[in-house]
Scaffold this active site. Structure first.
Site, PDB file in Angstrom:
ATOM      1  N   HIS A  69      60.641  82.857  83.147  1.00 31.62           N
ATOM      2  CA  HIS A  69      61.138  81.473  83.216  1.00 31.62           C
ATOM      3  C   HIS A  69      61.502  81.107  84.654  1.00 31.62           C
ATOM      4  O   HIS A  69      62.098  80.051  84.891  1.00 31.62           O
ATOM      5  CB  HIS A  69      62.383  81.296  82.346  1.00 31.62           C
TER       6      HIS A  69
ATOM      7  N   LYS B 257      62.119  77.140  76.402  1.00 30.86           N
ATOM      8  CA  LYS B 257      61.896  76.302  75.218  1.00 30.86           C
ATOM      9  C   LYS B 257      60.678  75.388  75.296  1.00 30.86           C
ATOM     10  O   LYS B 257      60.548  74.431  74.525  1.00 30.86           O
ATOM     11  CB  LYS B 257      63.138  75.463  74.850  1.00 30.86           C
TER      12      LYS B 257
ATOM     13  N   SER C 157      65.478  71.273  72.056  1.00 33.24           N
ATOM     14  CA  SER C 157      65.218  72.652  71.676  1.00 33.24           C
ATOM     15  C   SER C 157      66.174  73.604  72.398  1.00 33.24           C
ATOM     16  O   SER C 157      66.691  74.570  71.804  1.00 33.24           O
ATOM     17  CB  SER C 157      63.760  72.993  71.993  1.00 33.24           C
TER      18      SER C 157
HETATM   19  P1  A3P Z   1      61.830  73.704  68.620  1.00 36.84           P
HETATM   20  O1  A3P Z   1      63.214  74.188  68.909  1.00 36.84           O
HETATM   21  O2  A3P Z   1      61.638  72.271  69.046  1.00 36.84           O
HETATM   22  O3  A3P Z   1      61.415  73.918  67.214  1.00 36.84           O
HETATM   23  P2  A3P Z   1      60.103  79.072  73.650  1.00 36.84           P
HETATM   24  O4  A3P Z   1      59.175  80.001  72.971  1.00 36.84           O
HETATM   25  O5  A3P Z   1      59.676  78.672  75.011  1.00 36.84           O
HETATM   26  O6  A3P Z   1      61.511  79.539  73.560  1.00 36.84           O
HETATM   27  O7  A3P Z   1      60.027  77.686  72.829  1.00 36.84           O
HETATM   28  C1  A3P Z   1      60.530  77.593  71.527  1.00 36.84           C
HETATM   29  C2  A3P Z   1      60.071  76.289  70.930  1.00 36.84           C
HETATM   30  O8  A3P Z   1      58.674  76.381  70.613  1.00 36.84           O
HETATM   31  C3  A3P Z   1      60.796  75.967  69.629  1.00 36.84           C
HETATM   32  O9  A3P Z   1      60.812  74.541  69.550  1.00 36.84           O
HETATM   33  C4  A3P Z   1      59.848  76.609  68.628  1.00 36.84           C
HETATM   34  O10 A3P Z   1      59.995  76.143  67.312  1.00 36.84           O
HETATM   35  C5  A3P Z   1      58.511  76.172  69.219  1.00 36.84           C
HETATM   36  N1  A3P Z   1      57.394  76.971  68.727  1.00 36.84           N
HETATM   37  C6  A3P Z   1      57.295  78.318  68.674  1.00 36.84           C
HETATM   38  N2  A3P Z   1      56.139  78.686  68.096  1.00 36.84           N
HETATM   39  C7  A3P Z   1      55.491  77.541  67.774  1.00 36.84           C
HETATM   40  C8  A3P Z   1      54.233  77.258  67.139  1.00 36.84           C
HETATM   41  N3  A3P Z   1      53.447  78.239  66.725  1.00 36.84           N
HETATM   42  N4  A3P Z   1      53.890  75.967  66.986  1.00 36.84           N
HETATM   43  C9  A3P Z   1      54.684  74.972  67.388  1.00 36.84           C
HETATM   44  N5  A3P Z   1      55.886  75.175  67.993  1.00 36.84           N
HETATM   45  C10 A3P Z   1      56.281  76.447  68.177  1.00 36.84           C
END
Ligand code: A3P
Length: 296
Positions: A110, A48, A140
């Site tokens: 991860h 996340k 998140s």
């Molecule tokens: P939130 O749950 O705070 O919205 P991962 O890809 O490591 O699983 O992380 C997911 C998090 O990154 C989520 O956060 C998601 O919304 C955010 N995220 C994914 N793409 C994004 C983007 N283009 N810009 C900003 N945040 C992004």
């Protein structure tokens, strides 16, 4: 989902000192024996922290021009395989990585640094690490565990927060993860440590610095295209990047592309939780060089 039967959620157990589930440990020897190639690029994160965002940036940087049609028809999670994922009846992440036709191969993990297959170090691969401040990271993660049936039940917010602080979540302690990878930077020079908050603050600056690490010099138009393609709203609409094709995720519970902000923790932490968290944080985060921002 309708009437489709979902397998039960996995349980957490201690795996060499790190909380894990069987979905990331079942194929352990084979993952440890993964054969990296010198030009492989590993994208490493605590869950996340912005994995999907940075994966798509790299994917567009390397393949956005040479095979743009691929982006319309193949999900990002197939283009950037998740090394350690092993779910019965699905192709494992390791097998997907082994069969990736692209050069370089972009591979996501991860794993805490001590679990990374040794071949990545032997081949001196480039590694991009992304860190995100603990407060937004835990928020998140909480919503992710609610919507992802491949993860243990998160329970309620306050118990999840407690377990996050104790490192009792999948992939273990956030504190150990970010610190372990930071330490590795001292000996592995081909490690680029990025921050989610920096990307939010100044995407162009961060893209330039990433490109200089990778030895790439895209044109201004190409950078503009990448900036547009990787905007939160565009990735949320894009079926190839929003995980809508992944069945274990119930996006009606919480969308994968949830908020994409810095500071959403303020809508979740109570004043008391925040104080307790800060106090505990100080004890665990002793390195003054490693600083996370909880607002930008
Ligand atoms: P939130 O749950 O705070 O919205 P991962 O890809 O490591 O699983 O992380 C997911 C998090 O990154 C989520 O956060 C998601 O919304 C955010 N995220 C994914 N793409 C994004 C983007 N283009 N810009 C900003 N945040 C992004």
């Amino acid at each position: 989902f309708g009437t489709m039967e979902l397998p039960p959620r996995p349980t957490l157990f201690d795996f060499h000192g790190v909380s894990m589930t069987k979905f990331f440990t079942a194929n352990w020897d084979s993952i440890q024996n993964f054969k990296a190639r010198p030009d492989d690029i590993l994208i490493a994160t605590y869950p996340k922290a912005g994995t999907t965002w940075v994966s798509y940036i790299l994917d567009l940087l390397y393949f956005g021009q040479t095979c743009p049609e691929g982006h319309m028809s193949t999900s990002l999670h197939e283009r950037v395989p998740f090394l350690e994922i092993t779910i019965p009846s699905l192709l494992s992440g390791k097998d997907m990585a082994d069969h990736l036709p692209t050069t370089p191969r972009l591979i996501k993990t991860h794993l805490p640094v001590q679990f990374v297959p040794k071949s990545f170090w032997e081949q001196n691969c480039r590694i991009v690490y992304v860190g995100r401040n603990a407060k937004d990271n835990v928020v998140s993660y909480f919503h992710f565990d609610r919507m992802n049936n491949g993860q243990p039940e998160p329970g309620d917010w306050s118990s999840f927060l407690q377990r996050f602080m104790e490192g009792n979540v999948v992939f273990g302690s956030w504190y150990d993860h970010v610190n372990g990878w930071w330490e590795k930077k001292q000996t592995h020079s081909k490690l680029h440590y990025m921050f989610y908050e920096d990307l939010i603050e100044d995407f162009g600056r961060e893209l330039d610095s990433l490109c200089s690490f990778l030895g790439l010099s895209p044109s201004a138009e190409e950078k503009e295209r990448i900036a547009t393609g990787t905007k939160f709203d565009n990735m949320k609409q894009n079926k190839m990047t929003n995980y809508s094709t992944v069945e274990v995720m119930n996006q009606n519970v919480s969308p994968f592309m949830r908020k994409g902000k810095v500071g959403d923790w303020k809508n979740h932490f109570t004043v008391a939780q925040n104080e307790q968290f800060d106090e505990d944080y100080k004890k665990k985060m002793k390195n003054p060089k490693l600083q996370f921002r909880t607002e930008v």
